[in-house]
Design a protein around this motif. Structure first.
Motif, mmCIF file in Angstrom:
data_model
loop_
_atom_site.group_PDB
_atom_site.id
_atom_site.type_symbol
_atom_site.label_atom_id
_atom_site.label_comp_id
_atom_site.label_asym_id
_atom_site.label_seq_id
_atom_site.Cartn_x
_atom_site.Cartn_y
_atom_site.Cartn_z
ATOM 1 N N LEU A 73 -11.619 -48.410 42.757
ATOM 2 C CA LEU A 73 -11.948 -49.736 42.251
ATOM 3 C C LEU A 73 -13.435 -49.924 41.952
ATOM 4 O O LEU A 73 -13.817 -50.871 41.285
ATOM 5 N N GLU A 74 -14.290 -49.034 42.436
ATOM 6 C CA GLU A 74 -15.714 -49.151 42.139
ATOM 7 C C GLU A 74 -15.950 -48.919 40.650
ATOM 8 O O GLU A 74 -15.242 -48.147 40.000
ATOM 9 N N LYS A 75 -16.994 -49.572 40.119
ATOM 10 C CA LYS A 75 -17.267 -49.470 38.679
ATOM 11 C C LYS A 75 -17.702 -48.074 38.256
ATOM 12 O O LYS A 75 -17.293 -47.581 37.218
ATOM 13 N N ASN A 76 -18.541 -47.431 39.017
ATOM 14 C CA ASN A 76 -19.075 -46.126 38.623
ATOM 15 C C ASN A 76 -18.395 -44.995 39.398
ATOM 16 O O ASN A 76 -19.041 -44.128 39.946
ATOM 17 N N ILE A 77 -17.106 -45.022 39.370
ATOM 18 C CA ILE A 77 -16.330 -44.043 40.137
ATOM 19 C C ILE A 77 -16.463 -42.657 39.525
ATOM 20 O O ILE A 77 -16.469 -42.487 38.309
ATOM 21 N N ASN A 78 -16.528 -41.687 40.379
ATOM 22 C CA ASN A 78 -16.540 -40.306 39.957
ATOM 23 C C ASN A 78 -15.135 -39.954 39.454
ATOM 24 O O ASN A 78 -14.154 -40.132 40.179
ATOM 25 N N LYS A 79 -15.019 -39.482 38.236
ATOM 26 C CA LYS A 79 -13.707 -39.170 37.636
ATOM 27 C C LYS A 79 -12.956 -38.129 38.459
ATOM 28 O O LYS A 79 -11.740 -38.134 38.512
ATOM 29 N N HIS A 80 -13.701 -37.259 39.115
ATOM 30 C CA HIS A 80 -13.080 -36.243 39.972
ATOM 31 C C HIS A 80 -12.262 -36.910 41.074
ATOM 32 O O HIS A 80 -11.150 -36.486 41.378
ATOM 33 N N LEU A 81 -12.801 -37.972 41.664
ATOM 34 C CA LEU A 81 -12.088 -38.684 42.726
ATOM 35 C C LEU A 81 -10.841 -39.377 42.188
ATOM 36 O O LEU A 81 -9.820 -39.461 42.882
ATOM 37 N N GLN A 82 -10.899 -39.876 40.956
ATOM 38 C CA GLN A 82 -9.712 -40.484 40.350
ATOM 39 C C GLN A 82 -8.599 -39.451 40.229
ATOM 40 O O GLN A 82 -7.434 -39.741 40.521
ATOM 41 N N ILE A 83 -8.955 -38.273 39.790
ATOM 42 C CA ILE A 83 -7.959 -37.213 39.618
ATOM 43 C C ILE A 83 -7.381 -36.811 40.966
ATOM 44 O O ILE A 83 -6.157 -36.666 41.114
ATOM 45 N N ILE A 84 -8.226 -36.652 41.977
ATOM 46 C CA ILE A 84 -7.739 -36.300 43.317
ATOM 47 C C ILE A 84 -6.801 -37.388 43.840
ATOM 48 O O ILE A 84 -5.736 -37.091 44.385
ATOM 49 N N ALA A 85 -7.190 -38.636 43.666
ATOM 50 C CA ALA A 85 -6.346 -39.742 44.125
ATOM 51 C C ALA A 85 -4.997 -39.707 43.423
ATOM 52 O O ALA A 85 -3.948 -39.879 44.055
ATOM 53 N N MET A 86 -5.014 -39.475 42.119
ATOM 54 C CA MET A 86 -3.769 -39.459 41.354
ATOM 55 C C MET A 86 -2.889 -38.283 41.764
ATOM 56 O O MET A 86 -1.675 -38.432 41.913
ATOM 57 N N ILE A 87 -3.478 -37.122 41.988
ATOM 58 C CA ILE A 87 -2.712 -35.946 42.414
ATOM 59 C C ILE A 87 -2.008 -36.217 43.734
ATOM 60 O O ILE A 87 -0.903 -35.742 43.973
ATOM 61 N N ASN A 88 -2.640 -37.007 44.601
ATOM 62 C CA ASN A 88 -2.098 -37.270 45.933
ATOM 63 C C ASN A 88 -1.190 -38.493 46.011
ATOM 64 O O ASN A 88 -0.684 -38.814 47.082
ATOM 65 N N CYS A 89 -0.976 -39.177 44.892
ATOM 66 C CA CYS A 89 -0.125 -40.364 44.974
ATOM 67 C C CYS A 89 1.335 -39.995 44.730
ATOM 68 O O CYS A 89 1.642 -38.985 44.110
ATOM 69 N N ASP A 90 2.218 -40.827 45.260
ATOM 70 C CA ASP A 90 3.652 -40.592 45.118
ATOM 71 C C ASP A 90 4.269 -41.408 43.998
ATOM 72 O O ASP A 90 5.378 -41.117 43.561
ATOM 73 N N LEU A 91 3.573 -42.449 43.564
ATOM 74 C CA LEU A 91 4.107 -43.355 42.557
ATOM 75 C C LEU A 91 2.946 -44.035 41.855
ATOM 76 O O LEU A 91 1.975 -44.432 42.496
ATOM 77 N N PHE A 92 3.062 -44.157 40.538
ATOM 78 C CA PHE A 92 2.036 -44.858 39.764
ATOM 79 C C PHE A 92 2.644 -46.137 39.199
ATOM 80 O O PHE A 92 3.722 -46.110 38.604
ATOM 81 N N LEU A 93 1.945 -47.254 39.382
ATOM 82 C CA LEU A 93 2.303 -48.538 38.774
ATOM 83 C C LEU A 93 1.141 -48.949 37.897
ATOM 84 O O LEU A 93 0.010 -49.069 38.389
ATOM 85 N N GLY A 94 1.379 -49.176 36.618
ATOM 86 C CA GLY A 94 0.288 -49.610 35.756
ATOM 87 C C GLY A 94 0.596 -49.399 34.299
ATOM 88 O O GLY A 94 1.725 -49.098 33.910
ATOM 89 N N SER A 95 -0.439 -49.556 33.493
ATOM 90 C CA SER A 95 -0.262 -49.444 32.039
ATOM 91 C C SER A 95 -0.193 -47.985 31.612
ATOM 92 O O SER A 95 -0.549 -47.074 32.362
#
Length: 170
Positions: free
Chosen positions: A16-38
């Protein structure tokens, strides 16, 4: 404190931070079980990673989507206080919008998905409830709408609850 929940909250706060490291977004997404969004942004990453997804507030009815494990619910389009059916959307050539201002010019108002619609679409995805494969083929042939690549159409995984409660296939 539940360590799993703590880890989840840390990742969520980082995303949710504005200047998030894209690497962390990818890691978070890899570790999620379900995506809700656009469908855009992180939704494209979820698609690429084939993460089970509930695509919300979609406005493009003729997109192609190869991943099988998703549900989609569309924004609702209203003209004269009446929700447009899928047939009316195609007749008015509103099936592929990239600029929502087009709707404003046509006096069409838009309504986002409700919490209930998102909940039931998620439940359908988890319970693996999908439309009968022939439902949309029959619908398109009856309405004389040509839709190539039906096999990959996002419409094939439209939430059944969304269709039924909104009389979407009329």
């Amino acid at each position: 404190i539940n360590p799993k929940k703590k880890k989840y909250m840390d990742i969520l706060n980082l995303i949710l931070e504005k200047n998030i490291n894209k690497h962390l977004q990818i890691i978070a997404m890899i570790n999620c079980d379900l995506f809700l969004g656009s469908q855009s942004g992180p939704g494209m990453l979820a698609k690429f990673l084939e993460i089970p997804s509930v695509i919300t507030n979609a406005i493009n009815f003729n997109n192609l989507y190869q991943n099988e494990n998703f549900k989609i619910i569309f924004k609702k389009f209203f003209f004269n206080n009446k929700m447009l059916s899928l047939n009316e959307i195609f007749k008015k050539n509103l099936d592929c919008l990239w600029d929502i201002n087009i709707l404003k010019k046509l006096n069409i108002t838009v309504e986002d998905n409700t919490e209930d619609e998102i909940f039931y679409a998620t439940k359908e995805l988890i319970d693996q409830k999908f439309l009968n494969k022939n439902t949309l083929k029959t619908y398109f042939s009856e309405k004389n709408i040509s839709f190539n690549n039906m096999k990959y159409s996002v419409l094939r995984n439209t939430s059944i609850n969304f269709i039924n409660n909104n009389k979407f296939l009329v």
